[in-house]
Design a protein around this motif. Structure first.
Motif, PDB file in Angstrom:
ATOM      1  N   MET A  12      -4.131  10.541   1.204  1.00  0.00           N
ATOM      2  CA  MET A  12      -4.434  10.583   2.622  1.00  0.00           C
ATOM      3  C   MET A  12      -3.602   9.567   3.382  1.00  0.00           C
ATOM      4  SD  MET A  12      -7.996   9.754   4.613  1.00  0.00           S
ATOM      5  CE  MET A  12      -7.736   7.994   4.352  1.00  0.00           C
ATOM      6  N   VAL A  13      -3.485   8.343   2.812  1.00  0.00           N
ATOM      7  CA  VAL A  13      -2.688   7.310   3.456  1.00  0.00           C
ATOM      8  C   VAL A  13      -1.240   7.741   3.575  1.00  0.00           C
ATOM      9  CG1 VAL A  13      -1.838   4.946   3.238  1.00  0.00           C
ATOM     10  CG2 VAL A  13      -4.220   5.471   2.703  1.00  0.00           C
ATOM     11  N   PHE A  14      -0.713   8.352   2.488  1.00  0.00           N
ATOM     12  CA  PHE A  14       0.646   8.847   2.520  1.00  0.00           C
ATOM     13  C   PHE A  14       0.808   9.922   3.582  1.00  0.00           C
ATOM     14  CE2 PHE A  14       3.537   7.340  -0.736  1.00  0.00           C
ATOM     15  CZ  PHE A  14       2.718   6.520  -1.479  1.00  0.00           C
ATOM     16  N   LEU A  40       4.271   1.328   8.585  1.00  0.00           N
ATOM     17  CA  LEU A  40       5.440   0.772   7.910  1.00  0.00           C
ATOM     18  C   LEU A  40       5.201   0.672   6.416  1.00  0.00           C
ATOM     19  CD1 LEU A  40       4.673  -2.407   7.157  1.00  0.00           C
ATOM     20  CD2 LEU A  40       5.090  -2.722   9.593  1.00  0.00           C
ATOM     21  N   ALA A  41       6.278   0.383   5.724  1.00  0.00           N
ATOM     22  CA  ALA A  41       6.218   0.169   4.278  1.00  0.00           C
ATOM     23  C   ALA A  41       7.089  -1.028   3.932  1.00  0.00           C
ATOM     24  CB  ALA A  41       6.690   1.411   3.527  1.00  0.00           C
ATOM     25  N   GLY A  42       6.799  -1.663   2.805  1.00  0.00           N
ATOM     26  CA  GLY A  42       7.591  -2.810   2.417  1.00  0.00           C
ATOM     27  C   GLY A  42       7.171  -3.355   1.068  1.00  0.00           C
ATOM     28  N   ARG A  60       4.485  -3.201  -3.841  1.00  0.00           N
ATOM     29  CA  ARG A  60       4.927  -2.457  -2.666  1.00  0.00           C
ATOM     30  C   ARG A  60       3.679  -2.052  -1.898  1.00  0.00           C
ATOM     31  NH1 ARG A  60       6.236   2.791  -0.746  1.00  0.00           N
ATOM     32  NH2 ARG A  60       8.109   2.778   0.563  1.00  0.00           N
ATOM     33  N   PHE A  61       3.819  -1.952  -0.581  1.00  0.00           N
ATOM     34  CA  PHE A  61       2.653  -1.574   0.209  1.00  0.00           C
ATOM     35  C   PHE A  61       3.034  -0.560   1.281  1.00  0.00           C
ATOM     36  CE2 PHE A  61       4.527  -5.163   2.434  1.00  0.00           C
ATOM     37  CZ  PHE A  61       4.482  -4.774   3.764  1.00  0.00           C
ATOM     38  N   ILE A  62       2.066   0.262   1.640  1.00  0.00           N
ATOM     39  CA  ILE A  62       2.175   1.155   2.787  1.00  0.00           C
ATOM     40  C   ILE A  62       1.067   0.742   3.749  1.00  0.00           C
ATOM     41  CG2 ILE A  62       1.967   3.533   3.596  1.00  0.00           C
ATOM     42  CD1 ILE A  62       3.076   4.446   0.930  1.00  0.00           C
ATOM     43  N   ASP A  71      -5.396   0.636   7.274  1.00  0.00           N
ATOM     44  CA  ASP A  71      -5.405   1.260   5.949  1.00  0.00           C
ATOM     45  C   ASP A  71      -4.157   0.834   5.196  1.00  0.00           C
ATOM     46  OD1 ASP A  71      -7.765   3.192   5.772  1.00  0.00           O
ATOM     47  OD2 ASP A  71      -6.868   3.773   7.689  1.00  0.00           O
ATOM     48  N   ILE A  72      -4.352   0.390   3.956  1.00  0.00           N
ATOM     49  CA  ILE A  72      -3.238  -0.117   3.145  1.00  0.00           C
ATOM     50  C   ILE A  72      -3.313   0.485   1.757  1.00  0.00           C
ATOM     51  CG2 ILE A  72      -2.065  -2.189   2.289  1.00  0.00           C
ATOM     52  CD1 ILE A  72      -3.960  -3.720   4.361  1.00  0.00           C
ATOM     53  N   ALA A  73      -2.184   0.942   1.248  1.00  0.00           N
ATOM     54  CA  ALA A  73      -2.068   1.342  -0.152  1.00  0.00           C
ATOM     55  C   ALA A  73      -1.176   0.317  -0.854  1.00  0.00           C
ATOM     56  CB  ALA A  73      -1.462   2.741  -0.277  1.00  0.00           C
ATOM     57  N   ILE A  74      -1.647  -0.246  -1.953  1.00  0.00           N
ATOM     58  CA  ILE A  74      -0.889  -1.213  -2.739  1.00  0.00           C
ATOM     59  C   ILE A  74      -0.369  -0.515  -3.983  1.00  0.00           C
ATOM     60  CG2 ILE A  74      -0.978  -3.394  -4.004  1.00  0.00           C
ATOM     61  CD1 ILE A  74      -3.208  -4.266  -2.146  1.00  0.00           C
TER      62      ILE A  74
END
Length: 207
Positions: A12-14, A40-42, A60-62, A71-74
């Protein structure tokens, strides 16, 4: 929470930011604007000392945020598998690690320290990623891409020493007409179970 749920959450985050994120793009509101919409991503490196032992981790995170939610994806390199997701609202923060039940608290910084072993300063980064911070005494701070030194460093109200080390060039014709942070360094002295902590954030370029 089972791994399947974690992966659905990551999907979902993607999906929400696929146009900007999956291609390695970043879009944020301008430094002079009042908005908080960020996609952003980084990469983030966290170095910390805990109970006399030095630790180091790179992820890496989104990152996606608006005025009401973050909302963050690690993801863990080198395969960039999602190992944790974080959702933060004004009332509640929830962190879900792969294969584990979700944890919730009102303070995401304390929650991340408890769950991950290191602090992800989400509340501060909502501003830092836009070149802003709240300085000691509650005074607003805006970094200056055209200057060096003190113009790009501040001690925040919660004790982080933040420096904007480098900037992306403004993208002609892009969503942002001003320079956006490229590298952010931050460090803080002993708090709770952590003796010292520093983080380095590298933000991927926008179109």
């Amino acid at each position: 929470m089972m791994r399947a749920h974690v992966m659905r959450r990551a999907a979902m985050v993607f999906a929400l930011g696929s146009a900007a994120l999956l291609s390695g793009c970043a879009t944020t509101s301008g430094l002079t604007g009042a908005g908080y919409d960020v996609e952003l991503a980084g990469r983030l490196n966290a170095a910390y000392s805990k109970e006399g032992r030095d630790e180091n981790i790179t992820v890496r995170f989104i990152w996606q945020q608006n005025a009401e939610r973050t909302d963050i994806a690690i993801q863990a390199p080198p395969l960039n598998q999602t190992v944790a997701t974080i959702s933060v609202t004004p009332r509640l923060a929830t962190l879900t690690e792969s294969g584990k039940a979700p944890r919730s608290a009102t303070d995401i910084d304390a929650l991340s320290t408890q769950a991950l072993g290191w602090t992800l300063p989400v509340s501060g980064m909502r501003d830092w990623l836009q070149g802003r911070a709240t300085a000691a005494g509650g005074k607003p701070f805006v970094a200056n891409p055209a200057a060096d030194g003190a113009a790009n460093s501040v001690t925040t109200a919660d004790g982080w020493r933040v420096s904007w080390v480098s900037w992306h060039d403004a993208a002609p014709g892009g969503k942002s007409a001003v320079q956006q942070p490229k590298r952010i360094d931050a460090e803080r002295g002993a708090t709770g179970k952590l003796d010292h902590m520093s983080i380095r954030v590298i933000i991927e370029a926008q179109n």
